[in-house]
Design a protein around this motif. Structure first.
Motif, PDB file in Angstrom:
ATOM      1  N   LEU A   1       0.751  -1.249   0.089  1.00  0.00           N
ATOM      2  CA  LEU A   1      -0.095  -0.116  -0.003  1.00  0.00           C
ATOM      3  C   LEU A   1       0.771   1.318  -0.046  1.00  0.00           C
ATOM      4  O   LEU A   1       0.530   2.507  -0.470  1.00  0.00           O
ATOM      5  CB  LEU A   1      -0.901  -0.078   1.325  1.00  0.00           C
ATOM      6  N   SER A   2       2.140   1.184   0.356  1.00  0.00           N
ATOM      7  CA  SER A   2       2.975   2.295   0.614  1.00  0.00           C
ATOM      8  C   SER A   2       4.239   2.368  -0.416  1.00  0.00           C
ATOM      9  O   SER A   2       5.019   3.277  -0.168  1.00  0.00           O
ATOM     10  CB  SER A   2       3.361   2.505   2.106  1.00  0.00           C
ATOM     11  N   PHE A   3       4.039   1.626  -1.506  1.00  0.00           N
ATOM     12  CA  PHE A   3       5.211   1.747  -2.420  1.00  0.00           C
ATOM     13  C   PHE A   3       5.278   3.222  -3.151  1.00  0.00           C
ATOM     14  O   PHE A   3       6.228   3.760  -3.449  1.00  0.00           O
ATOM     15  CB  PHE A   3       5.187   0.477  -3.750  1.00  0.00           C
ATOM     16  N   ASP A   4       4.185   3.565  -3.565  1.00  0.00           N
ATOM     17  CA  ASP A   4       4.051   4.606  -3.981  1.00  0.00           C
ATOM     18  C   ASP A   4       4.543   5.817  -3.031  1.00  0.00           C
ATOM     19  O   ASP A   4       5.030   7.060  -3.648  1.00  0.00           O
ATOM     20  CB  ASP A   4       2.545   5.156  -4.565  1.00  0.00           C
ATOM     21  N   ASN A   5       4.274   5.585  -1.798  1.00  0.00           N
ATOM     22  CA  ASN A   5       4.882   6.551  -0.858  1.00  0.00           C
ATOM     23  C   ASN A   5       6.427   6.511  -0.750  1.00  0.00           C
ATOM     24  O   ASN A   5       6.924   7.780  -1.006  1.00  0.00           O
ATOM     25  CB  ASN A   5       4.455   6.157   0.613  1.00  0.00           C
ATOM     26  N   ALA A   6       6.961   5.540  -1.270  1.00  0.00           N
ATOM     27  CA  ALA A   6       8.496   5.730  -1.282  1.00  0.00           C
ATOM     28  C   ALA A   6       8.920   6.306  -2.448  1.00  0.00           C
ATOM     29  O   ALA A   6       9.799   6.982  -2.568  1.00  0.00           O
ATOM     30  CB  ALA A   6       8.936   4.253  -1.339  1.00  0.00           C
TER      31      ALA A   6
ATOM     32  N   GLY B   1       3.591   8.008 -12.364  1.00  0.00           N
ATOM     33  CA  GLY B   1       2.913   6.784 -11.684  1.00  0.00           C
ATOM     34  C   GLY B   1       2.547   6.896 -10.360  1.00  0.00           C
ATOM     35  O   GLY B   1       1.460   6.573 -10.118  1.00  0.00           O
ATOM     36  N   ALA B   2       3.509   7.222  -9.554  1.00  0.00           N
ATOM     37  CA  ALA B   2       3.244   7.182  -8.066  1.00  0.00           C
ATOM     38  C   ALA B   2       2.215   8.413  -7.698  1.00  0.00           C
ATOM     39  O   ALA B   2       1.485   8.272  -6.829  1.00  0.00           O
ATOM     40  CB  ALA B   2       4.329   7.804  -7.358  1.00  0.00           C
TER      41      ALA B   2
ATOM     42  N   THR C   1      -7.020  -1.563  -3.404  1.00  0.00           N
ATOM     43  CA  THR C   1      -6.202  -0.483  -3.178  1.00  0.00           C
ATOM     44  C   THR C   1      -4.591  -0.568  -3.456  1.00  0.00           C
ATOM     45  O   THR C   1      -4.192  -0.017  -4.119  1.00  0.00           O
ATOM     46  CB  THR C   1      -6.334   0.091  -1.707  1.00  0.00           C
ATOM     47  N   GLY C   2      -4.295  -1.768  -3.099  1.00  0.00           N
ATOM     48  CA  GLY C   2      -2.723  -2.009  -3.476  1.00  0.00           C
ATOM     49  C   GLY C   2      -2.536  -2.436  -4.672  1.00  0.00           C
ATOM     50  O   GLY C   2      -1.435  -1.795  -5.267  1.00  0.00           O
ATOM     51  N   LEU C   3      -3.342  -3.027  -5.269  1.00  0.00           N
ATOM     52  CA  LEU C   3      -3.244  -3.388  -6.830  1.00  0.00           C
ATOM     53  C   LEU C   3      -3.141  -2.158  -7.720  1.00  0.00           C
ATOM     54  O   LEU C   3      -2.403  -1.979  -8.661  1.00  0.00           O
ATOM     55  CB  LEU C   3      -4.130  -4.337  -7.025  1.00  0.00           C
ATOM     56  N   ILE C   4      -4.350  -1.515  -7.369  1.00  0.00           N
ATOM     57  CA  ILE C   4      -4.130  -0.004  -8.175  1.00  0.00           C
ATOM     58  C   ILE C   4      -2.819   0.797  -8.115  1.00  0.00           C
ATOM     59  O   ILE C   4      -2.211   1.081  -9.324  1.00  0.00           O
ATOM     60  CB  ILE C   4      -5.186   1.003  -7.769  1.00  0.00           C
ATOM     61  N   GLY C   5      -2.284   0.771  -7.051  1.00  0.00           N
ATOM     62  CA  GLY C   5      -0.856   1.410  -6.852  1.00  0.00           C
ATOM     63  C   GLY C   5       0.077   0.732  -7.753  1.00  0.00           C
ATOM     64  O   GLY C   5       1.050   1.236  -8.367  1.00  0.00           O
ATOM     65  N   VAL C   6       0.190  -0.656  -7.614  1.00  0.00           N
ATOM     66  CA  VAL C   6       1.007  -1.354  -8.161  1.00  0.00           C
ATOM     67  C   VAL C   6       0.990  -1.478  -9.548  1.00  0.00           C
ATOM     68  O   VAL C   6       2.091  -1.108 -10.430  1.00  0.00           O
ATOM     69  CB  VAL C   6       0.859  -2.891  -7.500  1.00  0.00           C
ATOM     70  N   VAL C   7      -0.082  -1.329 -10.093  1.00  0.00           N
ATOM     71  CA  VAL C   7      -0.429  -1.458 -11.661  1.00  0.00           C
ATOM     72  C   VAL C   7       0.090   0.015 -12.212  1.00  0.00           C
ATOM     73  O   VAL C   7       0.849  -0.071 -13.119  1.00  0.00           O
ATOM     74  CB  VAL C   7      -1.909  -1.555 -11.855  1.00  0.00           C
ATOM     75  N   LEU C   8      -0.371   1.040 -11.469  1.00  0.00           N
ATOM     76  CA  LEU C   8       0.155   2.325 -12.014  1.00  0.00           C
ATOM     77  C   LEU C   8       1.649   2.476 -11.964  1.00  0.00           C
ATOM     78  O   LEU C   8       2.126   3.314 -12.939  1.00  0.00           O
ATOM     79  CB  LEU C   8      -0.752   3.529 -11.358  1.00  0.00           C
ATOM     80  N   ILE C   9       2.332   2.212 -10.671  1.00  0.00           N
ATOM     81  CA  ILE C   9       3.410   2.252 -10.954  1.00  0.00           C
ATOM     82  C   ILE C   9       4.386   1.243 -11.865  1.00  0.00           C
ATOM     83  O   ILE C   9       5.473   1.813 -12.514  1.00  0.00           O
ATOM     84  CB  ILE C   9       4.123   2.011  -9.413  1.00  0.00           C
ATOM     85  N   GLY C  10       3.887  -0.002 -11.806  1.00  0.00           N
ATOM     86  CA  GLY C  10       4.507  -0.875 -13.042  1.00  0.00           C
ATOM     87  C   GLY C  10       4.357  -0.322 -14.255  1.00  0.00           C
ATOM     88  O   GLY C  10       5.407  -0.603 -15.099  1.00  0.00           O
ATOM     89  N   TRP C  11       3.411   0.003 -14.499  1.00  0.00           N
ATOM     90  CA  TRP C  11       2.962   0.806 -15.932  1.00  0.00           C
ATOM     91  C   TRP C  11       4.001   1.856 -16.279  1.00  0.00           C
ATOM     92  O   TRP C  11       4.618   1.891 -17.156  1.00  0.00           O
ATOM     93  CB  TRP C  11       1.626   1.377 -15.835  1.00  0.00           C
ATOM     94  N   SER C  12       4.136   3.016 -15.219  1.00  0.00           N
ATOM     95  CA  SER C  12       4.986   4.013 -15.471  1.00  0.00           C
ATOM     96  C   SER C  12       6.467   3.514 -15.614  1.00  0.00           C
ATOM     97  O   SER C  12       7.403   4.054 -16.283  1.00  0.00           O
ATOM     98  CB  SER C  12       4.921   4.966 -14.329  1.00  0.00           C
TER      99      SER C  12
END
Length: 366
Positions: free
Chosen positions: A42-47, A315-316, A340-351
């Motif tokens: 849930l916090s990878f985008d935070n990093a 992406g973040a 919630t977690g998958l949305i963040g992972v997908v967007l960051i992975g895409w970017s």
């Protein structure tokens, strides 16, 4: 480099898992591990966002962020915060709230669930402002040009992000807050609570972000003048003292990072109650996850990852925007933490993969 940066995270993992086993047996070991994975996902985008800010700070303040900052993150947000929101919402003293959390976990979880609308409104507005200020800024590098170019043009309107955020808050308070989800599946009218909490989140963002931006600009101006003074001193043979403003500027940037981390922590803390309502296990699991997020932030800075993969920051921020909307929607509806977690992972992975393709195209053209 990897082992050196993550050594404290590895150490905290070992200690946290061991503490979980000693506290409540082998079942607790699994719960702590699941909570740690939940926090990281849930916090990878935070990093990524933190790395963009942290790279502007000195090595000293990076260490402060990883040491003092992690104490604030673990004990402040993962242990004290759940107790505080129960104490405020139930009008209890902090000691009684702690006693309730340790002796009557069902009642404690009920009070946290009932306080969710105010938490979601505060965190949602803070994160929404981060997203809006990003997409309304005209940037040299654009990821989704079809979306970002017109938004950058609209961003020339003064205070547009604040106006949009207030409109979103008004809509949320008259729709989601009118039937806010409560413990046991019931609903209650929380319009006033959501409005007050959302405005508090907006004010917090504007104050902290404004202060950090002010001192950052002051620092840049002072560094330019200092550079000129040093050149003059070299020519004349005189010595010059260092700029004292660096510490003040870094402090406010550090403060901004802590508030940002706190806002990102809302969904993790609330989501943890879907797994356990034991605050000791929550503090252990989420604390381990927070340590990995902090270490990952420093790793991204020292490796220059954001410079190599230029769309990661985009992406973040899109993940932040999605999380802000999700938090506001959860005032009335329950949304799985997996979504919630998958949305963040997908967007960051895409970017990330978009950045890889960009780098290959530039290499082929060069």
């Amino acid at each position: 480099m990897l082992v050196k940066t993550f050594r404290w995270a590895f150490a905290v993992t070992a200690l946290g898992l061991a503490a979980g086993v000693l506290y409540d047996g082998w079942t607790a070991l699994g719960l702590v591990a699941v909570l740690a994975v939940l926090e990281v996902s849930l916090s990878f985008d935070n990093a990524v966002i933190n790395a963009g800010i942290l790279k502007k700070m000195s090595a000293f303040w990076q260490k402060i962020f990883l040491t003092v900052g992690i104490l604030i993150a673990v004990f402040g947000m993962r242990l004290v915060f759940p107790v505080v929101i129960v104490a405020v919402s139930a009008r209890l003293s902090p000691w009684n709230a702690v006693h309730l959390a340790l002796t009557d976990k069902e009642r404690y979880q009920q009070l946290v669930t009932d306080a969710h609308p105010s938490i979601a409104a505060f965190g949602g507005m803070f994160l929404l402002m981060i997203f809006l200020d990003f997409v309304f800024e005209d940037r040299d590098v654009k990821w989704l040009g079809v979306v970002e170019r017109p938004l950058a043009k609209l961003g020339k309107v003064d205070m547009l992000s604040v106006c949009v955020a207030l409109i979103v808050l008004l809509v949320s308070s008259t729709t989601f807050a009118a039937h806010a989800h409560q413990h046991g599946g019931t609903h209650a009218d929380k319009a006033q609570t959501v409005l007050v909490s959302g405005i508090a989140g907006l004010i917090t963002y504007m104050v902290v972000h404004g202060l950090s931006g002010y001192f950052e600009h002051r620092l840049e101006a002072e560094e330019e003048r200092e550079h000129e003074a040093e050149e003059e001193a070299e020519r004349s043979g005189r010595s010059r003292s260092t700029v004292a403003l660096t510490g003040k500027a870094a402090f406010f940037m550090f403060l901004y990072l802590e508030v940002l981390d706190a806002s990102f922590s809302f969904d993790g803390v609330i989501g943890a109650f879907a797994i356990t309502n034991d605050i000791v296990l929550m503090a252990l699991g989420l604390g381990i996850g927070a340590m990995y997020v902090r270490s990952l932030t420093v790793y991204l800075v020292r490796q220059g990852t954001l410079d190599d993969y230029v769309y990661l920051e985009h992406g973040a921020h899109y993940a932040i925007g999605a999380l802000a909307i999700i938090l506001l929607v959860t005032i009335q509806y329950q949304i799985s933490e997996i979504v919630t977690g998958l949305i963040g992972v997908v967007l960051i992975g895409w970017s990330f993969f978009s950045s890889v393709r960009r780098n290959k195209a530039l290499a082929a053209a060069g």
